[in-house]
Motif scaffolding. Structure first.
Motif, PDB file in Angstrom:
ATOM      1  N   UNK A   1      -8.021 -44.914   0.461  1.00  0.00           N
ATOM      2  CA  UNK A   1      -9.381 -44.414   0.560  1.00  0.00           C
ATOM      3  C   UNK A   1     -10.282 -45.223  -0.355  1.00  0.00           C
ATOM      4  N   UNK A   2     -11.490 -45.531   0.135  1.00  0.00           N
ATOM      5  CA  UNK A   2     -12.499 -46.191  -0.700  1.00  0.00           C
ATOM      6  C   UNK A   2     -13.819 -45.480  -0.532  1.00  0.00           C
ATOM      7  N   UNK A   3     -14.355 -45.008  -1.614  1.00  0.00           N
ATOM      8  CA  UNK A   3     -15.677 -44.403  -1.612  1.00  0.00           C
ATOM      9  C   UNK A   3     -16.526 -45.034  -2.689  1.00  0.00           C
ATOM     10  N   UNK A   4     -17.697 -44.461  -2.904  1.00  0.00           N
ATOM     11  CA  UNK A   4     -18.527 -44.959  -3.995  1.00  0.00           C
ATOM     12  C   UNK A   4     -19.188 -43.793  -4.709  1.00  0.00           C
TER      13      UNK A   4
ATOM     14  N   UNK B   1     -29.951 -46.016  -3.738  1.00  0.00           N
ATOM     15  CA  UNK B   1     -29.215 -47.154  -4.289  1.00  0.00           C
ATOM     16  C   UNK B   1     -29.996 -48.008  -5.270  1.00  0.00           C
ATOM     17  N   UNK B   2     -31.311 -47.842  -5.351  1.00  0.00           N
ATOM     18  CA  UNK B   2     -32.106 -48.621  -6.290  1.00  0.00           C
ATOM     19  C   UNK B   2     -31.959 -50.108  -6.076  1.00  0.00           C
ATOM     20  N   UNK B   3     -31.630 -50.834  -7.139  1.00  0.00           N
ATOM     21  CA  UNK B   3     -31.523 -52.296  -7.081  1.00  0.00           C
ATOM     22  C   UNK B   3     -30.346 -52.758  -6.232  1.00  0.00           C
ATOM     23  N   UNK B   4     -29.414 -51.865  -5.935  1.00  0.00           N
ATOM     24  CA  UNK B   4     -28.251 -52.221  -5.117  1.00  0.00           C
ATOM     25  C   UNK B   4     -28.521 -52.089  -3.623  1.00  0.00           C
ATOM     26  N   UNK B   5     -29.750 -51.738  -3.269  1.00  0.00           N
ATOM     27  CA  UNK B   5     -30.108 -51.627  -1.852  1.00  0.00           C
ATOM     28  C   UNK B   5     -29.790 -52.928  -1.122  1.00  0.00           C
TER      29      UNK B   5
ATOM     30  N   UNK C   1     -21.365 -53.472   1.220  1.00  0.00           N
ATOM     31  CA  UNK C   1     -20.406 -52.361   1.173  1.00  0.00           C
ATOM     32  C   UNK C   1     -21.120 -51.024   1.281  1.00  0.00           C
ATOM     33  N   UNK C   2     -22.269 -50.917   0.646  1.00  0.00           N
ATOM     34  CA  UNK C   2     -22.999 -49.641   0.669  1.00  0.00           C
ATOM     35  C   UNK C   2     -23.640 -49.395   2.031  1.00  0.00           C
TER      36      UNK C   2
END
Length: 556
Positions: free
Chosen positions: A40-43, A308-312, A316-317
């Motif tokens: 499983x992989x989540x965030x 997500x802010x700067x990770x937009x 992966x997201x």
């Protein structure tokens, strides 16, 4: 193998970081780690500036017993459970009658597949068309305002889930790992392998079409028979000498009778004429809660930035989703439903003279708008008392109001959020272009849902804005009406053998029967129904009945 949970890694880690994290967690050397598999992989995005990935890993190691002993009592390190699906049995060489499955949505599809894999050669009756023909008919409504009542978003191969976001996760308890069987079969049919391990897997409409076709071919190759445009209009139920009732067959619209002593009802939440036939035949039905409201559309970029802010934009997201709940001062609960990142709002009616909305996304989720249902929970005791089918009448009434408000041409009534909160009609669009086809008519939505729902949603939108900045932006678009959040009835069944509480041989299952909500839970319920059918034919105690017996025997 050993299962490690809550392994946290940076969003941009390299491939070598995964085995390195397992080695560090287990306190072993690299040579002692034989293999590692992502289960499983989540965030975790609770802190936008520190989004990280969270893994569950299955590790093959040297001297596993010694490691288990060393980490005894550590809840984050356990033996890997056996998740391989095991059939409850196989069909006898001679069957008195073949099992019948009514409906080929996710529930019926998996009921038929499991029965076929066990050798029962089911007959599947689907009132709609094969998925590609059905898709053409669905486009007929979206592009030309022409509704086919027997072939649309609700009816046809693949069920309502075909025209959705294709979400493959749910909140059901699954002690027997039936959900994993659903995912495995989807991957066999062409779904991306990542659905086996990402925390919120989805497929999207275009991929679902091809997958459904492949699963149909598998059922047929195993002796199953799938018959399209076969609408069941009646049920042959025999009252026996001991006072019990038993299904003996079903009657089709062409007056053909199909004999069967084992019938799975996987009819979906919109088979209203079938609900009426079931009720008329004496099968026990009760009203159940559902929800009503609108679809809301924002720029997907707004949701991405808020979550997500700067990770937009990180691959992966992907496109961000959300889940919101507000308990209004009038006692009603308002919540987001079936959120579709980077998707579209679709026309989902199945009856002439009514407007219904739903949401849909493709696998890429790259459309400009995000959409979700913003709905209010309602109950039979409070809102539609007096008859098991009263919720169905309630839905029809508000769908008719939406049809009228939209101009009586299958356009949907719509209103800007700013105008909705202020209580004034909208006359033009703002910066957001609504995605609903065949189109929208700007108006006042207060006439298309009950007053208590208007009051509760007006209160909820500013509250949601505190969680997602910009959620109550003036130009966001509300489109009505969302009524098919779940079935308005429950076709009651026994917990031990999944048969109707008053009609033996009838197995209510999935969304239409009130026992599922979404592709995954419907698929799992289809597997349960298939297992129950098999056990009723060959004998034996199923997983669920055994668990019930064990619970009853437990001193705790």
């Amino acid at each position: 193998m050993l299962r490690l949970t809550e392994i946290k890694l940076p969003l941009d880690h390299d491939e070598a970081a995964i085995p390195a994290a397992a080695i560090k967690r287990l306190k072993i050397t690299a040579s002692e780690l034989l293999n590692v598999v992502i289960f499983r992989r989540g965030y975790d995005a609770r802190k936008r500036a520190d989004i990280h990935l969270v893994y569950t890993l299955d590790c093959e190691v040297k001297n596993e017993p010694a490691l288990l002993k060393r980490f005894a009592g550590d809840p984050k390190l356990t033996p890997t459970p056996d998740t391989e699906y095991k059939f409850v049995g196989h069909a006898p060489s001679v069957l008195a009658s073949r099992p019948v499955v009514i409906g080929l949505g996710p529930c019926g599809l998996f009921a038929a597949l499991i029965l076929a894999q066990m050798g029962f050669k089911p007959i599947v009756l689907e009132r709609g068309k094969a998925v590609r023909e059905r898709t053409q008919d669905t486009w007929g409504l979206w592009r030309k305002s022409v509704l086919n009542p027997e072939s649309n978003v609700q009816f046809g191969e693949g069920g309502a889930g075909t025209f959705s976001d294709g979400k493959l996760w749910s909140q059901i308890k699954d002690p027997f790992f039936l959900g994993r069987k659903v995912l495995i079969e989807f991957v066999k049919a062409g779904a991306p392998a990542e659905i086996m391990y990402v925390s919120k897997p989805h497929i999207g409409t275009f991929k679902l079409v091809k997958m459904v076709e492949k699963m149909r071919a598998t059922i047929e190759s195993l002796g199953g028979e799938i018959r399209f445009q076969q609408r069941v209009i009646d049920f042959d139920i025999e009252k026996q000498s001991d006072g019990t009732r038993r299904i003996r067959g079903v009657i089709l619209a062409n007056n053909e009778r199909i004999e069967s002593q084992h019938v799975v009802l996987a009819i979906g939440h919109s088979a209203r004429d079938t609900f009426e036939s079931i009720y008329a035949s004496g099968v026990h039905i009760e009203a159940k809660p559902f929800s009503i409201g609108f679809r809301i559309e924002h720029p997907q970029s707004l949701i991405d930035t808020a979550r997500f802010g700067a990770n937009t934009g990180h691959n992966i997201l992907g496109a961000a989703d959300y889940k919101l709940v507000h308990h209004a001062s009038n006692g009603r609960s308002v919540y987001s439903f079936c959120m579709c990142p980077g998707g579209t709002v679709v026309a989902a009616t199945s009856e002439p003279g009514r407007v219904v909305t739903n949401g849909m996304s493709q696998y890429s989720r790259n459309e400009r708008n995000a959409n979700a249902g913003i709905v209010v929970g309602i109950t039979p005791e409070r809102d539609y008392p007096g008859h098991p089918l009263a919720g169905m009448a309630f839905q029809r009434h508000w769908e008719e109001q939406a049809f009228k408000a939209g101009g009586e041409n299958y356009a949907a009534p719509a209103q800007l959020v700013g105008d909705f909160i202020a209580g004034r009609a909208s006359t033009s669009l703002g910066s957001i272009v609504p995605s609903y086809k065949p189109g929208v008519k700007m108006t006042d939505l207060s006439s298309v849902v009950p007053d208590f729902a208007i009051e509760a949603i007006r209160e909820a939108l500013p509250a949601f804005d505190k969680q997602i900045k910009g959620f109550a932006m003036a130009d966001a678009v509300l489109t009505g009406v969302e009524t098919r959040t779940s079935s308005p009835i429950r076709i009651s069944r026994r917990d031990d053998d999944f048969q109707s509480i008053n009609t033996r041989g009838l197995f209510p299952a999935g969304e239409g029967a009130g026992y599922a909500g979404g592709i995954m839970s419907a698929g799992v319920d289809g597997i349960k129904a298939a297992e129950a059918v098999a056990l009723s034919i060959i004998g034996g105690v199923g997983r669920h009945k055994k668990m019930m017996m064990d619970d009853q025997a437990s001193p705790y």
